[in-house]
Scaffold this active site. Structure first.
Site, short mmCIF file in Angstrom:
data_model
loop_
_atom_site.label_atom_id
_atom_site.label_comp_id
_atom_site.label_asym_id
_atom_site.label_seq_id
_atom_site.Cartn_x
_atom_site.Cartn_y
_atom_site.Cartn_z
CD GLU A 157 -2.87 -1.35 2.31
OE1 GLU A 157 -2.72 -0.59 3.28
OE2 GLU A 157 -3.78 -2.20 2.24
CG ASN A 198 -0.50 -6.68 -2.02
OD1 ASN A 198 -1.06 -7.19 -2.99
ND2 ASN A 198 -1.01 -6.72 -0.79
CG HIS A 234 -9.64 -5.91 0.23
ND1 HIS A 234 -9.92 -7.10 0.85
CD2 HIS A 234 -8.32 -5.67 0.43
CE1 HIS A 234 -8.82 -7.56 1.42
NE2 HIS A 234 -7.83 -6.72 1.18
CD GLU A 262 -4.46 -8.01 0.92
OE1 GLU A 262 -5.34 -7.36 1.53
OE2 GLU A 262 -3.25 -7.76 1.03
CG ASP A 264 -12.56 -9.18 0.85
OD1 ASP A 264 -12.54 -8.13 0.18
OD2 ASP A 264 -12.09 -9.24 2.01
C1 XIL Z 1 -6.27 -7.20 7.67
C2 XIL Z 1 -6.53 -8.47 8.46
O1 XIL Z 1 -7.32 -9.35 7.68
C3 XIL Z 1 -7.22 -8.15 9.75
O2 XIL Z 1 -7.35 -9.31 10.56
C4 XIL Z 1 -6.43 -7.09 10.51
O3 XIL Z 1 -7.14 -6.71 11.68
C5 XIL Z 1 -6.19 -5.88 9.65
O4 XIL Z 1 -5.55 -6.28 8.45
N1 XIL Z 1 -4.96 -5.02 3.24
C6 XIL Z 1 -3.93 -5.85 3.64
C7 XIL Z 1 -4.14 -6.83 4.72
O5 XIL Z 1 -2.87 -5.84 3.00
O6 XIL Z 1 -2.97 -7.06 5.48
C8 XIL Z 1 -5.27 -6.43 5.63
O7 XIL Z 1 -5.51 -7.51 6.52
C9 XIL Z 1 -6.51 -6.09 4.83
C10 XIL Z 1 -6.23 -4.93 3.92
#
Ligand code: XIL
Length: 447
Positions: A157, A198, A234, A262, A264
């Site tokens: 990020e 990422n 996400h 990641e 979802d």
């Molecule tokens: C999230 C985890 O899933 C949670 O359990 C934690 O509280 C916060 O982080 N982007 C990322 C991940 O790169 O590391 C994050 O994971 C979600 C957003």
């Protein structure tokens, strides 16, 4: 058929099974996602929580996925909560599970503005001190798992939405060059690991993804070790960017790999059949975009079950973002992933109800058990759950259901007040029974 391998001691297996054992999962006859992905030359992964890797959760994680990403276990705040004192317990556990299940591990993540230890974020550091702290962190963590991590999300990020660099402690203290330095240090510690940058909101072509594109291009030109970009994905229901595949392709054309890291798809709760059908389409189109580009090597979901998702805690009112429901039953989204990977589904993806039998406590002559009936994408107005006891167990009492036992056969029907199992909801009933010798868990049939 893949055999059941947990890689766990028998005691852990028995405990897990006693607490939560599902009726035959709807996906049991389908080809596991990892095998479908392999046939397409892809890897399919999930984020995991180490402590959950037993019982039904461990079975699905091991059977369906060919890659694991620790959801939190490898973050700086987890591995070095106090300066100089390390806790690798959960990270080691996930790596061991992955090796026992012939899975890759994606290391996540080395350089981030979030989930850092407070000793680091509250400290006052010169630029030189900050640089050596970071170098030391990367060398220690990457070195510990040298040869065991397929890919590292080295930098997480780094960009703002407008494509400028995010003002993190790294950017402020070290300048934009921290990215090249981090990649170089990681490469020195494990030359075989693929190194990624990422980020989120970089799935479609936009200002942020273009900034990432330009960075990767310049790093490549400068000979910095960068092997891939991670698109977190996400996503919000119905909002898969139309330019996803085009965006993946332009990164691939730079000569780097791409991973969906990641995935979802969150929806406003409660879930219903229409939303779940849209979610299936969304998962399917993301996976299909990856399948369409040779250099897109991995699609990873950020938690495979709604029981282990960051969404409800982070986006109030939203949830149901993963391919399995909270009872580990596959949702339509699961079938969307399978179909995009070339699978044919044997279960109508419109919805299903499942029954989960569990022993909640057990003593020398008796035990208390429960059955949870859960529905996704459909609903029930009455129900009957039946099973056969294999070792002479005998029901003595039941609540929230009317149960009869004839010989080994047990049948339970709903009470007057709990016949309705809504779409996305569940009903639980309980019972006491006697046992001796052994107390095997039966398979519950609904209908
Ligand atoms: C999230 C985890 O899933 C949670 O359990 C934690 O509280 C916060 O982080 N982007 C990322 C991940 O790169 O590391 C994050 O994971 C979600 C957003």
């Amino acid at each position: 058929m893949r055999s059941l391998r947990t890689g766990l001691p028998l005691a852990a297996l028995v405990t897990g099974a006693a607490l939560l054992l599902s009726a035959p999962a709807a996906h049991a006859a389908d080809t596991p996602l990892r095998d479908l992905a392999a046939a397409k030359g892809k890897v399919v992964g999930t984020a995991v929580t180490g402590s959950e890797l037993t019982g039904g959760y461990g079975d699905i994680a091991g059977a369906q996925f060919s890659s694991l990403t620790p959801g939190n276990a490898m973050k700086w705040g987890t591995v070095e909560p106090t300066q100089g004192s390390f806790d690798w317990t959960e990270a080691d556990q996930i790596v061991a599970f992955a090796q026992a299940h012939n899975q890759q591990v994606r290391g996540h993540t080395l350089v981030w503005h979030s989930q850092n230890p407070s000793w680091l974020t509250n400290g006052t550091w010169t630029s030189a001190q900050l640089g050596s702290l970071l170098q030391n962190h990367i060398s220690t963590e990457v070195g510990r798992y040298k040869g065991e991590i397929a890919a590292w999300d080295v930098v997480n990020e780094p960009f703002n939405e407008d494509g400028t660099y995010r003002s993190t402690l790294w950017y402020t203290g070290l300048g934009a060059n921290y990215i090249a330095q981090a990649l170089t240090w990681a490469h020195a510690a494990d030359p075989a690991a693929k190194l990624y940058i990422n980020d989120y909101n970089v799935e479609g072509v936009n200002a942020k993804s273009t900034a990432l594109y330009n960075l990767v291009k310049s790093l490549r030109a400068a000979g910095v070790p960068i092997d891939g970009v991670g698109l977190q994905a996400h996503l919000i229901l119905g909002q898969v960017p139309a330019t996803l595949q085009q965006n993946i392709q332009r990164f691939a054309d730079l000569g780097v790999d791409v991973a969906i890291t990641e995935l979802d798809v969150r929806m406003a709760l409660p879930a219903d059949a229409t939303k779940l059908a849209q979610q299936k389409a969304d998962f399917k189109s993301v996976v299909a975009a990856c399948v369409a580009v040779t250099r897109c090597v991995n699609v990873t979901v950020w938690g495979f079950t709604d029981a282990d998702s960051w969404v409800p805690g982070t986006f109030p009112g939203y949830g149901a973002a993963t391919p399995y429901d909270e009872n580990y039953a596959p949702k339509p989204a699961y079938y969307g992933v399978a179909e995009a990977l070339g699978g044919t589904t044997t279960t109508p993806p419109t919805g299903a109800c499942s029954a989960t039998y569990g022993v909640t406590s057990q003593w020398n002559t008796g035990f208390t058990g429960q059955v949870t009936i859960a529905c996704t994408g459909t609903a029930l107005s009455s129900w009957r759950a039946s099973w056969t006891y294999g070792a002479g167990q005998q029901l003595t009492q039941a609540w929230n259901a009317t149960c009869t036992q004839s010989g080994a056969a047990v049948t339970c029907t709903n009470a007057s007040y709990n016949g309705t199992v809504p779409d996305g909801g569940s009903v639980t009933f309980g019972f006491n029974a006697s046992w001796s010798g052994s107390n095997p868990v039966p398979v519950v049939t609904l209908g």
